[in-house]
Design an enzyme around this catalytic site. Structure first.
Site, PDB file in Angstrom:
ATOM      1  N   GLU A   1      10.703   0.892   9.699  1.00  0.00           N
ATOM      2  CA  GLU A   1      11.651   1.964   9.376  1.00  0.00           C
ATOM      3  C   GLU A   1      10.941   3.262   9.717  1.00  0.00           C
ATOM      4  O   GLU A   1       9.985   3.642   9.027  1.00  0.00           O
ATOM      5  CB  GLU A   1      12.011   1.942   7.885  1.00  0.00           C
ATOM      6  CG  GLU A   1      12.657   0.658   7.406  1.00  0.00           C
ATOM      7  CD  GLU A   1      14.100   0.509   7.877  1.00  0.00           C
ATOM      8  OE1 GLU A   1      14.659   1.463   8.464  1.00  0.00           O
ATOM      9  OE2 GLU A   1      14.662  -0.568   7.659  1.00  0.00           O
TER      10      GLU A   1
ATOM     11  N   CYS B   1      13.622  10.867   6.096  1.00  0.00           N
ATOM     12  CA  CYS B   1      13.730  10.318   7.455  1.00  0.00           C
ATOM     13  C   CYS B   1      15.146  10.465   8.002  1.00  0.00           C
ATOM     14  O   CYS B   1      15.341  10.675   9.184  1.00  0.00           O
ATOM     15  CB  CYS B   1      13.314   8.859   7.448  1.00  0.00           C
ATOM     16  SG  CYS B   1      14.165   7.924   6.179  1.00  0.00           S
TER      17      CYS B   1
ATOM     18  N   LYS C   1       0.836  -1.211   0.000  1.00  0.00           N
ATOM     19  CA  LYS C   1       0.000   0.000   0.000  1.00  0.00           C
ATOM     20  C   LYS C   1       0.868   1.258   0.000  1.00  0.00           C
ATOM     21  O   LYS C   1       1.605   1.511   0.946  1.00  0.00           O
ATOM     22  CB  LYS C   1      -0.900   0.049   1.247  1.00  0.00           C
ATOM     23  CG  LYS C   1      -1.886   1.212   1.179  1.00  0.00           C
ATOM     24  CD  LYS C   1      -2.496   1.574   2.510  1.00  0.00           C
ATOM     25  CE  LYS C   1      -1.761   2.666   3.245  1.00  0.00           C
ATOM     26  NZ  LYS C   1      -1.826   3.994   2.608  1.00  0.00           N
TER      27      LYS C   1
HETATM   28  P1  NAP Z   1       2.690   7.675   8.437  1.00  0.00           P
HETATM   29  O1  NAP Z   1       1.592   8.610   8.677  1.00  0.00           O
HETATM   30  O2  NAP Z   1       3.141   6.795   9.521  1.00  0.00           O
HETATM   31  O3  NAP Z   1       2.286   6.835   7.154  1.00  0.00           O
HETATM   32  C1  NAP Z   1       3.075   5.841   6.585  1.00  0.00           C
HETATM   33  C2  NAP Z   1       2.185   4.848   5.874  1.00  0.00           C
HETATM   34  O4  NAP Z   1       1.378   4.170   6.826  1.00  0.00           O
HETATM   35  C3  NAP Z   1       1.233   5.479   4.890  1.00  0.00           C
HETATM   36  O5  NAP Z   1       1.029   4.595   3.809  1.00  0.00           O
HETATM   37  C4  NAP Z   1      -0.012   5.625   5.720  1.00  0.00           C
HETATM   38  O6  NAP Z   1      -1.174   5.758   4.955  1.00  0.00           O
HETATM   39  C5  NAP Z   1       0.005   4.339   6.506  1.00  0.00           C
HETATM   40  N1  NAP Z   1      -0.738   4.344   7.763  1.00  0.00           N
HETATM   41  C6  NAP Z   1      -1.250   5.398   8.447  1.00  0.00           C
HETATM   42  N2  NAP Z   1      -1.857   4.970   9.578  1.00  0.00           N
HETATM   43  C7  NAP Z   1      -1.734   3.627   9.609  1.00  0.00           C
HETATM   44  C8  NAP Z   1      -2.144   2.607  10.523  1.00  0.00           C
HETATM   45  N3  NAP Z   1      -2.794   2.886  11.646  1.00  0.00           N
HETATM   46  N4  NAP Z   1      -1.835   1.314  10.236  1.00  0.00           N
HETATM   47  C9  NAP Z   1      -1.157   0.997   9.121  1.00  0.00           C
HETATM   48  N5  NAP Z   1      -0.765   1.918   8.216  1.00  0.00           N
HETATM   49  C10 NAP Z   1      -1.031   3.216   8.453  1.00  0.00           C
HETATM   50  O7  NAP Z   1       3.983   8.425   7.968  1.00  0.00           O
HETATM   51  P2  NAP Z   1       4.039   9.578   6.935  1.00  0.00           P
HETATM   52  O8  NAP Z   1       3.712  10.824   7.633  1.00  0.00           O
HETATM   53  O9  NAP Z   1       3.275   9.219   5.735  1.00  0.00           O
HETATM   54  O10 NAP Z   1       5.593   9.520   6.540  1.00  0.00           O
HETATM   55  C11 NAP Z   1       6.555  10.261   7.160  1.00  0.00           C
HETATM   56  C12 NAP Z   1       7.288   9.451   8.221  1.00  0.00           C
HETATM   57  O11 NAP Z   1       7.928   8.347   7.630  1.00  0.00           O
HETATM   58  C13 NAP Z   1       8.374  10.241   8.868  1.00  0.00           C
HETATM   59  O12 NAP Z   1       8.311  10.069  10.255  1.00  0.00           O
HETATM   60  C14 NAP Z   1       9.637   9.651   8.313  1.00  0.00           C
HETATM   61  O13 NAP Z   1      10.755   9.800   9.124  1.00  0.00           O
HETATM   62  C15 NAP Z   1       9.255   8.241   8.108  1.00  0.00           C
HETATM   63  N6  NAP Z   1      10.123   7.606   7.121  1.00  0.00           N
HETATM   64  C16 NAP Z   1      11.048   6.700   7.555  1.00  0.00           C
HETATM   65  C17 NAP Z   1      11.909   6.089   6.659  1.00  0.00           C
HETATM   66  C18 NAP Z   1      12.928   5.109   7.133  1.00  0.00           C
HETATM   67  O14 NAP Z   1      13.452   4.368   6.307  1.00  0.00           O
HETATM   68  N7  NAP Z   1      13.235   5.047   8.389  1.00  0.00           N
HETATM   69  C19 NAP Z   1      11.815   6.399   5.306  1.00  0.00           C
HETATM   70  C20 NAP Z   1      10.863   7.328   4.890  1.00  0.00           C
HETATM   71  C21 NAP Z   1      10.019   7.910   5.821  1.00  0.00           C
HETATM   72  P3  NAP Z   1      -1.646   7.233   4.507  1.00  0.00           P
HETATM   73  O15 NAP Z   1      -0.461   8.039   4.129  1.00  0.00           O
HETATM   74  O16 NAP Z   1      -2.495   6.970   3.349  1.00  0.00           O
HETATM   75  O17 NAP Z   1      -2.321   7.838   5.687  1.00  0.00           O
END
Ligand code: NAP
Ligand code: MG
Length: 485
Positions: free
Chosen positions: A263, A297, A189
């Site tokens: 991650e 990230c 997804k």
């Molecule tokens: P997020 O809100 O956690 O979303 C990540 C993914 O999870 C999206 O596909 C999101 O869907 C989905 N999601 C949301 N709530 C969920 C739930 N309860 N259960 C399962 N899936 C769920 O993160 P984001 O704001 O999109 O991304 C930014 C974050 O990602 C930052 O904190 C960044 O540091 C981190 N990141 C980490 C890495 C790494 O390798 N460590 C790499 C890139 C990004 P929707 O977007 O459709 O809501």
């Protein structure tokens, strides 16, 4: 035969890059069992161009029944995919990589259109690196028994994969390539705001002849992700996203036999010593925090400058950021594109307000921002201390905090003093300092005299609240395998 340069897929056209050659549907269904199928939910949501707020396409929203359908398709495909000869498996993955190179231009333009990142980055980094991940893991497919001697590596089954919006196609590649190389099947997804390159990848996969159901791509919001996590027939969860959602997933899986890799977020320290090559370090600071609007990230979002060179570094940094070009992501000259969503812009603005309220000094160069769309100028915060919220929490935008230090032990202590531990950078001419810091910094990735460099062979992942497990390299295969001896 024409030669394909993986690092430069086409020559720049006149700015801005044309969208004439890209093919987008008005409405995207779910990619399940090798076909695009209408969602049982009957629901669709808009995906918009963050640079102007205009709708690009409608995208299906998968509900629980849709997730179940995708998992069933992946389970069915697993039976034959896991038994396919490892050489054949590798060939399929290799073919995906080649086709991604051939379609690189289209992927890059769509990535910038849908997500807001500068075309130069999509073209030179995201798309080639995504293809490289498929190439790299294609090569592992028939070497697993050598990689893990005296063990018999077996695939897990169906992998549920959930990815964020900051590197949409690249994150899909990080997830799908190792899963396929190890004989697993996939339900992936993408994030709600950036589904389009994953859906283009679905078309590519369809054209590649990969057996139906081996990769299923379903779109939707957080609930769709949660339905993948809780599905009883999913054997593994690979999640990249926020620490907040990562913790929720971990809690929901407590006591359940489902392999999980997370991650998560970061708050990388970028450390400049007085003996560093200052001009290069300033370029490194800019790349560390303003690359991809800071939606990274592993961004170097906390700068530590040795006090003796702090004035000169900060002066040069201010000068440099006043030359950054902010605007149309499709313009080849753009350095900083659009903020990915209005929600993310609100989050960044909230942190900027907190920074000011807590007494830090803000510096933003004078710049003209486009009238429509989501924009944030490059932002520096000076006179900050460890206790400031903007030093402790991930902002995920073009905002840099600047602190000074006197001794190496002081900076180690400060750099390690956050809940995160994903990345760090060190700028110095002295190998001994690099050695000491790479030993002492609690971070999964440490760069020396560079920043934000990625390679499929190099494992990536975090310490502390930055996550669990590694992706990339040999380490990236393990979470998709179980072993017998
Ligand atoms: P997020 O809100 O956690 O979303 C990540 C993914 O999870 C999206 O596909 C999101 O869907 C989905 N999601 C949301 N709530 C969920 C739930 N309860 N259960 C399962 N899936 C769920 O993160 P984001 O704001 O999109 O991304 C930014 C974050 O990602 C930052 O904190 C960044 O540091 C981190 N990141 C980490 C890495 C790494 O390798 N460590 C790499 C890139 C990004 P929707 O977007 O459709 O809501
Ligand atoms: Mg989100």
């Amino acid at each position: 035969m024409s030669k394909v340069d993986i690092n430069k897929s086409w020559n720049y056209a006149a700015a801005p890059e044309s969208t004439a050659h890209i093919q987008l549907k008005k409405k995207y269904d779910l990619f399940i069992g090798g076909d695009f199928v209408k969602p049982l939910s009957k629901k669709y949501f808009d995906t918009v161009n963050p640079a102007n707020g205009e709708q690009i396409a409608k995208v299906a929203e998968a509900n629980k029944q849709d997730v179940d359908r995708a998992v069933k398709a992946a389970r069915k495909a697993f039976k034959s995919w896991s038994k396919l000869s490892v050489k054949e498996r590798g060939k399929y993955i290799f073919r995906i990589a080649r086709m991604m190179q051939e379609r690189a231009r289209e992927f890059a333009v769509i990535e910038s259109l849908d997500g807001g990142k500068p075309i130069r980055e999509s073209r030179d980094i995201d798309i080639p690196l995504a293809a490289n991940h498929f190439f790299y893991y294609a090569g592992w497919s028939d070497k697993l028994e050598y990689a893990f001697p005296n063990k018999i590596p077996k695939p897990l089954g169906v992998a549920g994969q959930i990815i964020p919006w900051n590197f949409p196609l690249l994150m899909a590649a990080w997830k799908i390539a190792p899963a396929l190389a190890t004989g697993n099947t996939v339900v992936l997804k993408p994030a709600e705001t950036t589904s389009l390159t994953a859906l283009k990848l679905a078309e590519l996969i369809q054209d590649s002849g990969l057996p139906k159901g081996v990769v299923n791509i379903i779109t939707g919001a957080g609930e769709t992700g949660a339905a993948i996590v809780s599905h009883p027939d999913v054997d593994k969860i690979a999640f990249t996203g926020s620490t907040e959602v990562g913790k929720l997933i971990q809690k929901s899986l407590a006591g359940i036999e489902k392999k999980t890799t997370l991650e998560l977020g970061g708050k990388g320290a970028n450390i400049i010593f007085e003996d560093a090559a200052i001009e290069q370090a300033v370029e490194g600071i800019v790349n560390a925090i303003f690359f991809n609007q800071g939606h990274v990230c592993c961004a170097g979002s906390r700068l530590f400058v040795q006090a003796s060179v702090a004035d000169v570094v900060i002066e040069k940094l201010k000068e440099r950021i006043s030359t950054l070009i902010i605007g149309d992501p499709l313009d080849k000259n753009t350095d900083i594109g659009a903020i990915n969503s209005t929600e993310q812009l609100a989050t960044i603005e909230k942190y900027i307000a907190i920074g000011k309220k807590e007494g830090a000094d803000i510096y933003q160069p004078k710049c003209q921002l486009p009238k429509k769309g989501n924009w944030c100028p490059p932002t520096l915060f000076l006179n900050v201390s460890q206790s400031h919220t903007i030093v402790q929490e991930e902002i995920f935008g073009p905002v840099l905090t600047i602190q000074t230090f006197r001794t190496i032990d002081e900076v180690i202590e400060k750099a390690n003093n956050t809940p995160f531990g994903l990345s760090a950078g060190v700028w110095t001419e002295k190998g001994s300092k690099i050695f000491k810091l790479s030993q002492k910094l609690k971070a999964g990735v440490i760069w020396a005299n560079t920043f934000n460099k990625f390679d499929p062979a190099s494992p990536f992942g975090g310490y502390k609240e930055s996550g669990m497990g590694r992706e990339g390299g040999l380490h990236g295969l393990k979470p998709y395998l179980k072993f017998k001896s």
